[in-house]
Design an enzyme around this catalytic site. Structure first.
Site, PDB file in Angstrom:
ATOM      1  CE  LYS A 150      28.897  10.501  77.026  1.00 31.05           C
ATOM      2  NZ  LYS A 150      27.738   9.803  77.650  1.00 31.05           N
ATOM      3  CG  ASP A 175      25.089  12.132  78.501  1.00 38.69           C
ATOM      4  OD1 ASP A 175      24.438  12.219  79.565  1.00 38.69           O
ATOM      5  OD2 ASP A 175      25.422  11.049  77.994  1.00 38.69           O
ATOM      6  CD  GLU A 201      21.928  11.069  76.623  1.00 40.70           C
ATOM      7  OE1 GLU A 201      21.969   9.829  76.753  1.00 40.70           O
ATOM      8  OE2 GLU A 201      22.612  11.682  75.771  1.00 40.70           O
ATOM      9  CG  ASP A 224      20.637   7.219  78.831  1.00 38.79           C
ATOM     10  OD1 ASP A 224      20.149   6.088  78.653  1.00 38.79           O
ATOM     11  OD2 ASP A 224      21.846   7.449  78.661  1.00 38.79           O
ATOM     12  CE  LYS A 246      22.470   5.126  75.962  1.00 34.04           C
ATOM     13  NZ  LYS A 246      23.343   5.414  77.140  1.00 34.04           N
ATOM     14  CB  CYS A 274      25.095   2.643  71.162  1.00 33.56           C
ATOM     15  SG  CYS A 274      26.462   3.765  70.759  1.00 33.56           S
TER      16      CYS A 274
END
Length: 329
Positions: A150, A175, A201, A224, A246, A274
């Site tokens: 992250k 991400d 992502e 996403d 998701k 998720c």
């Protein structure tokens, strides 16, 4: 036969803070749904997400909107006409899958003509922190085959480099959670390639991704927040190389299957993701994960206590829940 429907808010404490570009989470707020018929109960769980204008209160209100129809026997195929894609529909859809499996004596895997879930590689997440702290976190799980890093717009190079040096052999997903802009994405392409990043992502906000049409990245970019349901795919295929499915976005396993299969038909890479949640959210997603190139289902691993019989991590491999947990006869 009439059905019963119960829905409630559950607050699941985390074992440690979960930091992403949007902020810090210390607990997961989920809605849990139970649909009963003839003494048999099907369960579902979902995470209302403020990024999509959802709250626990709004999700529970959506469930109430569908109560009468569910009580009178409405099935999974009826849900799209009752509720929009999102957390409430996800919880109901998954509860109906579980209920049908238990009533029919067939597992969900059997119902969709797929193998039963087995162990699979699932990313372990390194939350945003100072580079040294991220390096320590990565070193602790450097044996894992896949890590998710992250980052935000503040010196992402230092954070990614720190993780890569601490875990030289792991595959990496980076991400930014929509925190970058076009300039950062373009500038970091050579760097991402040099760090052997496997997937980037959703780097830019979902409503600012038009420029990705025609862009040829050095590292595949995965949608996403930009992708929710199968109807989004024609636009997504022009801008991204992969999609993150998701269930909370798609509105349940039913639409997630349509999205995943549609993405494959278009030649897109596939990821299963998720929210921070319990294993009750993860169990249905395992059926998408089995189809995926990348899996990021470590939500329950952040909890102080998961539901009994839930998934288990063994060195970056996610083991499915115990028999009878969800979706089994």
């Amino acid at each position: 036969m009439p059905r019963t429907l119960q829905a409630r808010h559950e607050r699941l404490e985390l074992s440690r803070p979960f930091r992403i570009a949007r902020g810090v989470k210390t607990a997961a707020d989920v809605i849990a749904v139970e649909i009963g018929q003839g003494g048999v109960v099907g369960r579902g769980e979902a995470v209302p997400y403020p990024r999509y204008g959802e709250s626990v209160a709004s999700a529970l209100a959506d469930v109430e909107r569908a109560r009468a129809a569910i009580g009178q026997g409405a099935g999974r195929s009826d849900l799209p006409s009752l509720l929009p894609a999102g957390a409430a529909r996800n919880a109901l859809d998954c509860a109906l899958w579980d209920l049908e499996a238990r009533l029919s004596g067939r597992s969900v895997a059997g119902m969709i003509d797929a193998p039963e879930p087995g162990p699979l590689v699932s990313a372990l997440t390194i939350g945003i922190d100072e580079p040294d702290a991220m390096a320590r976190a990565a070193a602790a799980v450097a044996h894992a085959p896949l890590l998710k890093v992250k980052v935000d717009a503040q010196d992402p190079e230092a954070r990614i480099r720190a993780v890569r040096q601490a875990a030289p052999d792991a595959d990496l997903i980076v991400d930014p959670n929509e925190s970058w802009n076009r300039e950062i994405v373009e500038r970091l392409q050579p760097f991402l390639a040099s760090q052997s990043v496997d997937l980037l992502e959703q780097p830019v906000p979902a409503d600012e991704d038009e420029w990705l049409e025609g862009f040829r990245p050095a590292v595949p970019i995965c949608a996403d927040e930009s992708v929710h349901v199968a109807a989004d795919l024609p636009r997504i295929a022009r801008r991204y190389q992969a999609v993150n499915v998701k269930l909370d976005k798609s509105g349940g396993l039913s639409e997630a299957l349509a999205l995943a299969r549609g993405a494959r038909r278009l030649g897109l890479g596939l990821m299963t993701g998720c929210m921070v949640s319990s294993s009750l959210s993860i169990a249905p997603a395992l059926h998408i994960a089995a189809m995926s190139d990348f899996v990021d289902l470590d939500g329950p691993l952040w909890l102080s206590r998961d539901r009994d019989g839930g998934v288990v991590d063994q060195g970056g491999y996610l083991l499915p829940p115990a028999d009878g947990f969800w979706g089994m006869a």
